[in-house]
Design a protein around this motif. Structure first.
Motif, PDB file in Angstrom:
ATOM      1  N   ILE A  69      -3.494  20.290 -27.009  1.00 50.44           N
ATOM      2  CA  ILE A  69      -3.709  19.308 -28.066  1.00 50.44           C
ATOM      3  C   ILE A  69      -5.033  18.594 -27.829  1.00 50.44           C
ATOM      4  CG2 ILE A  69      -2.804  17.230 -29.181  1.00 50.44           C
ATOM      5  CD1 ILE A  69      -0.018  18.062 -28.035  1.00 50.44           C
ATOM      6  N   LYS A  70      -5.839  18.485 -28.887  1.00 46.37           N
ATOM      7  CA  LYS A  70      -7.069  17.698 -28.851  1.00 46.37           C
ATOM      8  C   LYS A  70      -7.041  16.707 -30.005  1.00 46.37           C
ATOM      9  CE  LYS A  70     -10.019  21.315 -26.835  1.00 46.37           C
ATOM     10  NZ  LYS A  70     -11.259  22.117 -27.022  1.00 46.37           N
ATOM     11  N   ALA A  71      -7.474  15.487 -29.747  1.00 40.02           N
ATOM     12  CA  ALA A  71      -7.520  14.455 -30.780  1.00 40.02           C
ATOM     13  C   ALA A  71      -8.909  13.858 -30.848  1.00 40.02           C
ATOM     14  CB  ALA A  71      -6.487  13.371 -30.491  1.00 40.02           C
ATOM     15  N   TYR A  72      -9.359  13.632 -32.082  1.00 39.91           N
ATOM     16  CA  TYR A  72     -10.695  13.107 -32.338  1.00 39.91           C
ATOM     17  C   TYR A  72     -10.584  11.863 -33.223  1.00 39.91           C
ATOM     18  CZ  TYR A  72     -12.075  17.959 -31.196  1.00 39.91           C
ATOM     19  OH  TYR A  72     -12.245  19.185 -30.601  1.00 39.91           O
ATOM     20  N   ILE A  73     -11.511  10.916 -33.013  1.00 39.50           N
ATOM     21  CA  ILE A  73     -11.685   9.794 -33.931  1.00 39.50           C
ATOM     22  C   ILE A  73     -13.123   9.810 -34.407  1.00 39.50           C
ATOM     23  CG2 ILE A  73     -11.524   7.300 -34.271  1.00 39.50           C
ATOM     24  CD1 ILE A  73      -9.631   7.139 -31.928  1.00 39.50           C
ATOM     25  N   ASN A  74     -13.289   9.902 -35.720  1.00 37.76           N
ATOM     26  CA  ASN A  74     -14.634   9.949 -36.309  1.00 37.76           C
ATOM     27  C   ASN A  74     -15.510  10.988 -35.612  1.00 37.76           C
ATOM     28  OD1 ASN A  74     -13.818   7.896 -38.034  1.00 37.76           O
ATOM     29  ND2 ASN A  74     -14.633   6.278 -36.712  1.00 37.76           N
ATOM     30  N   ASN A  75     -14.922  12.183 -35.411  1.00 34.08           N
ATOM     31  CA  ASN A  75     -15.587  13.363 -34.837  1.00 34.08           C
ATOM     32  C   ASN A  75     -15.854  13.268 -33.335  1.00 34.08           C
ATOM     33  OD1 ASN A  75     -15.743  14.827 -37.295  1.00 34.08           O
ATOM     34  ND2 ASN A  75     -17.501  13.555 -37.903  1.00 34.08           N
ATOM     35  N   ASN A  76     -15.354  12.254 -32.668  1.00 33.08           N
ATOM     36  CA  ASN A  76     -15.521  12.136 -31.218  1.00 33.08           C
ATOM     37  C   ASN A  76     -14.212  12.499 -30.521  1.00 33.08           C
ATOM     38  OD1 ASN A  76     -18.232  11.056 -31.293  1.00 33.08           O
ATOM     39  ND2 ASN A  76     -17.322   9.137 -32.033  1.00 33.08           N
ATOM     40  N   LEU A  77     -14.278  13.470 -29.602  1.00 30.29           N
ATOM     41  CA  LEU A  77     -13.102  13.872 -28.850  1.00 30.29           C
ATOM     42  C   LEU A  77     -12.660  12.730 -27.940  1.00 30.29           C
ATOM     43  CD1 LEU A  77     -11.105  16.133 -27.969  1.00 30.29           C
ATOM     44  CD2 LEU A  77     -12.799  16.801 -26.249  1.00 30.29           C
ATOM     45  N   VAL A  78     -11.400  12.316 -28.096  1.00 29.50           N
ATOM     46  CA  VAL A  78     -10.929  11.170 -27.310  1.00 29.50           C
ATOM     47  C   VAL A  78      -9.742  11.504 -26.414  1.00 29.50           C
ATOM     48  CG1 VAL A  78     -11.819   9.419 -28.899  1.00 29.50           C
ATOM     49  CG2 VAL A  78      -9.532  10.373 -29.279  1.00 29.50           C
ATOM     50  N   ILE A  79      -8.985  12.559 -26.758  1.00 29.23           N
ATOM     51  CA  ILE A  79      -7.823  12.925 -25.937  1.00 29.23           C
ATOM     52  C   ILE A  79      -7.708  14.438 -25.872  1.00 29.23           C
ATOM     53  CG2 ILE A  79      -5.278  13.036 -25.922  1.00 29.23           C
ATOM     54  CD1 ILE A  79      -5.137  10.173 -26.690  1.00 29.23           C
ATOM     55  N   GLU A  80      -7.488  14.974 -24.679  1.00 26.90           N
ATOM     56  CA  GLU A  80      -7.091  16.367 -24.471  1.00 26.90           C
ATOM     57  C   GLU A  80      -5.817  16.356 -23.642  1.00 26.90           C
ATOM     58  OE1 GLU A  80     -10.179  19.603 -23.911  1.00 26.90           O
ATOM     59  OE2 GLU A  80     -11.293  17.862 -23.158  1.00 26.90           O
ATOM     60  N   TYR A  81      -4.867  17.226 -24.031  1.00 25.61           N
ATOM     61  CA  TYR A  81      -3.588  17.220 -23.327  1.00 25.61           C
ATOM     62  C   TYR A  81      -2.931  18.588 -23.450  1.00 25.61           C
ATOM     63  CZ  TYR A  81       0.954  15.526 -21.671  1.00 25.61           C
ATOM     64  OH  TYR A  81       2.099  15.321 -20.950  1.00 25.61           O
ATOM     65  N   THR A  82      -2.313  19.037 -22.360  1.00 25.99           N
ATOM     66  CA  THR A  82      -1.511  20.257 -22.353  1.00 25.99           C
ATOM     67  C   THR A  82      -0.060  19.875 -22.089  1.00 25.99           C
ATOM     68  OG1 THR A  82      -3.359  21.583 -21.541  1.00 25.99           O
ATOM     69  CG2 THR A  82      -1.142  22.513 -21.309  1.00 25.99           C
ATOM     70  N   ASP A  83       0.813  20.218 -23.042  1.00 27.57           N
ATOM     71  CA  ASP A  83       2.235  19.868 -22.915  1.00 27.57           C
ATOM     72  C   ASP A  83       2.988  21.048 -22.323  1.00 27.57           C
ATOM     73  OD1 ASP A  83       4.727  18.808 -23.066  1.00 27.57           O
ATOM     74  OD2 ASP A  83       4.860  18.734 -25.250  1.00 27.57           O
ATOM     75  N   ASN A  84       3.476  20.891 -21.122  1.00 23.61           N
ATOM     76  CA  ASN A  84       4.227  21.946 -20.443  1.00 23.61           C
ATOM     77  C   ASN A  84       5.726  21.668 -20.402  1.00 23.61           C
ATOM     78  OD1 ASN A  84       1.982  23.633 -19.680  1.00 23.61           O
ATOM     79  ND2 ASN A  84       1.412  22.017 -18.211  1.00 23.61           N
ATOM     80  N   ASP A  85       6.166  20.629 -21.083  1.00 24.72           N
ATOM     81  CA  ASP A  85       7.578  20.242 -21.074  1.00 24.72           C
ATOM     82  C   ASP A  85       8.195  20.542 -22.428  1.00 24.72           C
ATOM     83  OD1 ASP A  85      10.042  19.143 -20.581  1.00 24.72           O
ATOM     84  OD2 ASP A  85       9.367  17.061 -20.707  1.00 24.72           O
ATOM     85  N   ARG A  86       8.701  21.771 -22.600  1.00 23.66           N
ATOM     86  CA  ARG A  86       9.321  22.205 -23.853  1.00 23.66           C
ATOM     87  C   ARG A  86       8.451  21.817 -25.052  1.00 23.66           C
ATOM     88  NH1 ARG A  86      13.716  20.463 -25.696  1.00 23.66           N
ATOM     89  NH2 ARG A  86      14.630  22.415 -26.365  1.00 23.66           N
TER      90      ARG A  86
END
Length: 711
Positions: free
Chosen positions: A669-686
């Protein structure tokens, strides 16, 4: 236990029997025997010619609660709480789906609020929690059919699952009734004798419970008086009528008339469901349960096609929380149940159904005998009213063994014939607003339509064909390449719907244009279709200024393309607004989207919690990103309650528009605000690997939305 060779056919007949029973009984639900006799005399057919039949609780519950088998953290060894979470996940909050009669009045409403407030199943439906009157109403058996349909001939499994499912909302005789019906359906796969079906189902509930005692009483009366079902009804009315039991819709009187109809119907599908219907009381529930048992028992040949199946045309509207799941055809339901049945049994699905279920479960494949997949035909600019016939056939097929034959009489040169499937519905399509259906489209710009068609030998006409999509906002028909058909050859077609802004696709299919009728003024058109489906990724912009309010009635109003879990949800000045006192959520898009990016243009107006949802699988299964209190942006996961996966400091302001973008690829998962990457996350729990999109606010917040871009 090996699943029998005719499982698909019997399950299709059983699920059809359920839907037929609902439709047959719905128009007179709650009527007494005397009122039915006074108004109709005798009922041998549907009392109402529905335009399209809206949603019903008796089909909502069975087709959504069974999803606990797929969603459960415990695999197929499900617990009552797993089914309870399916109820929370797929039912909207206090609207649609089933009767929300109030806490302590409606059994399902009572159990739902118990679950919502942390009272887990089976306590949520128990006599200890809710009292005997609430716990022993009829819902324990009316929502239970699918647990029997995924347990063909396996009564132990049917009883186990039914007890687990029914105990979420019911107890006592409410649970015993669920076990009895599921076991009767299960044994009907392998047993033809009605008395034996009843006896074996009874063996799975206590012999001294009232449900069993009433069943025995009706059986004994029938044994002594086998000829006139009305005499038996009088016996039931006098001894087990509604006046003998508390609550709004007790299980015992309704169980009695179901047993009556099974016995006096003498094994005939039509006679059985008609007798059950004429007895009155909770007609749609009773006739639906009996219809499932009789459908499984007799298979498709026992169901009169023209009388019972043709008016339904394989269509089923639902009113769950995920809008694309609310547009369902009956073969899809059968395939989904089969997928679960074979998985639970640890067996391989036979071909060609394995390929269909694994790769395109919602396709129009026509492999089930008599199936139409809710296909419709219309003729453009016809001088006369055309005569139209759709017929499932084994004359030819592109794949598998069957296809759909489309016959139109009275066609003229240059006319266009549309053979299509509706992919979105509005109030004008329905007879009423029963159980408040609401929808999101099945198909979107950017996706690819696939379809196969065939011109028979000695055709009266020559014609070319195109795949098409209808865009409802502008009433535009978008067409693919023209293909001139050659007699006796199947042609496989593809068409990529172009990317569009503010569009809504409400039908896809084939459009045929007559180019020659060999001099006949009034001729006939025949074609065959097969393997109609849509795949690929959407690429479109949802422009809220193009959305409309769909008015079903004074109380039931929806914003087009969206479904609402809860909250204040409205259009104003071209924007969608969402507000709450505690929480509010809305959803759109398709439930089976996997990897995608979604971009939201939204403005927080008041409050501290504003979320953009994605991979939405229901009310308690999704991800979200958004403003999570003062000066915080967060990635959240909803697993029967939101929890934070990752937060960052972010100084945000009210009444300022933000562009929030999310990219999901598998479990990343990647999340952006106004085209700026602010969060990257890999969910390994179901991780949630598929789902639709949406928006939510909490703790009294209010925001507005202007655009959503999906790619």
């Amino acid at each position: 236990m090996k699943i029998m060779d005719n499982y698909f056919e019997k399950t299709y007949a059983g699920w059809l029997g359920k839907i037929i029973g609902i439709r047959l009984g719905a128009a007179i639900e709650g009527w007494t025997y005397d009122k039915i006799k006074e108004v109709y005399g005798e009922l041998y057919d549907y009392p109402v010619d529905f335009k399209d039949f809206a949603a019903n609780d008796d089909s909502n519950g069975p087709i959504f609660f069974i999803r606990a088998l797929e969603d459960s953290k415990n695999g197929f060894d499900i617990t009552p709480q797993d089914v309870g979470e399916a109820l929370l996940n797929y039912a909207p909050f206090e609207h649609g789906f089933f009767w929300w009669g109030g806490y302590g009045i409606s059994t399902e409403h009572t159990a739902y609020l118990n679950l919502r407030n942390g009272i887990e199943a089976p306590r949520s439906g128990s006599i200890e929690q809710n009292g005997t009157t609430v716990a022993e109403q009829i819902g324990g058996q009316i929502f239970i059919d699918t647990w029997g349909l995924v347990s063909p001939g396996n009564l132990e499994q049917a009883a186990k699952y039914a007890k687990c499912a029914a105990s979420v909302t019911h107890d006592g005789n409410g649970v015993y009734g669920g076990i009895f019906i599921a076991c009767a359906i299960s044994i009907a796969y392998v047993e033809n004798n009605i008395n034996t079906i009843i006896e074996k189902a009874l063996s799975y509930i206590p012999a001294d419970c009232e449900y069993a005692k009433v069943t025995r009483a009706v059986m004994n009366f029938h044994k002594d008086n086998p000829n006139n079902w009305r005499d038996c009804y009088k016996f039931i009315f006098d001894n087990y009528g509604y006046d003998k039991y508390p609550g709004t819709c007790h299980i015992i009187p309704n169980a009695a008339v179901m047993i009556l109809s099974l016995l006096y119907g003498n094994g005939n599908f039509s006679d059985t469901i008609n007798i059950c219907n004429m007895c009155g009381w909770d007609t749609d529930c009773n006739v639906a349960n009996v219809g499932t048992i009789m459908g499984v028992r007799g298979g498709l040949e026992c169901i009169d096609y023209k009388k019972w199946r043709a008016p339904i045309n394989d269509f089923l509207a639902c009113s769950g929380i995920i809008g694309s799941l609310n547009i369902m055809d009956i073969p899809y339901g059968v395939s989904y149940l089969a997928k679960l049945a074979y998985a639970v049994a640890g067996q391989e699905i036979p071909q060609p159904m394995k390929d269909i279920i694994d790769n395109r479960i919602d396709s129009c494949h026509f492999e089930y005998e008599g199936s139409t997949h809710a296909i419709r035909v219309r003729v453009e600019k016809n001088t006369y009213t055309p005569e139209i016939l759709l017929k499932n056939t084994d004359e030819t097929a592109n794949s598998g063994k069957r296809s759909l034959k489309c016959f139109v009489k009275r066609v003229e040169l240059g006319e266009k014939i549309y053979v299509h499937k509706k992919t979105y519905y509005t109030p004008k399509d329905f007879h009423d607003s029963r159980y408040d259906p609401c929808f999101s489209p099945l198909v979107y710009p950017g996706q690819t339509i696939h379809g196969s068609t065939y011109m028979p030998k000695n055709s009266n006409e020559e014609y070319f064909v195109q795949l098409y999509a209808h865009e409802s906002r502008t009433d535009t028909v978008l067409t693919g390449e023209k293909v001139n058909l050659v007699a006796d050859e199947w042609v496989n077609l593809e068409y990529i719907i172009p990317s569009m802004d503010g569009a809504l696709i409400d039908e896809v299919g084939f459009v045929y244009t007559i180019t020659s009728n060999h001099g006949f003024f009034d001729s006939e058109f025949t074609t065959f279709i097969d393997d109609l489906y849509v795949d690929g990724n959407p690429n479109y912009t949802l422009d809220t200024s193009k959305e409309t309010e769909d008015v079903w009635n004074f109380q039931h109003r929806e914003i087009s393309q969206f479904t609402k879990l809860k909250g204040l949800f409205y259009l104003e000045d071209g924007d969608i607004h969402l507000s709450c006192s505690d929480f509010a959520e809305i959803y759109t898009g398709n439930h089976n989207w996997e990897n995608y990016s979604v971009e939201y243009s939204f403005t927080p107006i008041i409050g501290k919690n504003h979320y953009m949802n994605f991979r939405v699988q229901g009310a308690i299964r999704s991800y979200a990103v958004g403003f999570y209190g003062i000066d915080t942006f967060a990635l959240l996961k909803n697993d029967n309650g939101y929890k934070s996966l990752k937060t960052i400091d972010y100084n945000w302001d009210l009444n300022k528009e933000y562009i929030v973008k999310v990219e999901v690829t598998h479990n990343q998962i990647k999340a952006y605000i106004n085209n700026n990457l602010v969060i990257e996350y890999t969910d390994n729990d179901r991780p949630y690997t598929y789902g639709s999109i949406g928006m939510s606010v909490r703790d009294g917040s209010h925001c507005k939305l202007s655009k959503i871009k999906v790619k």
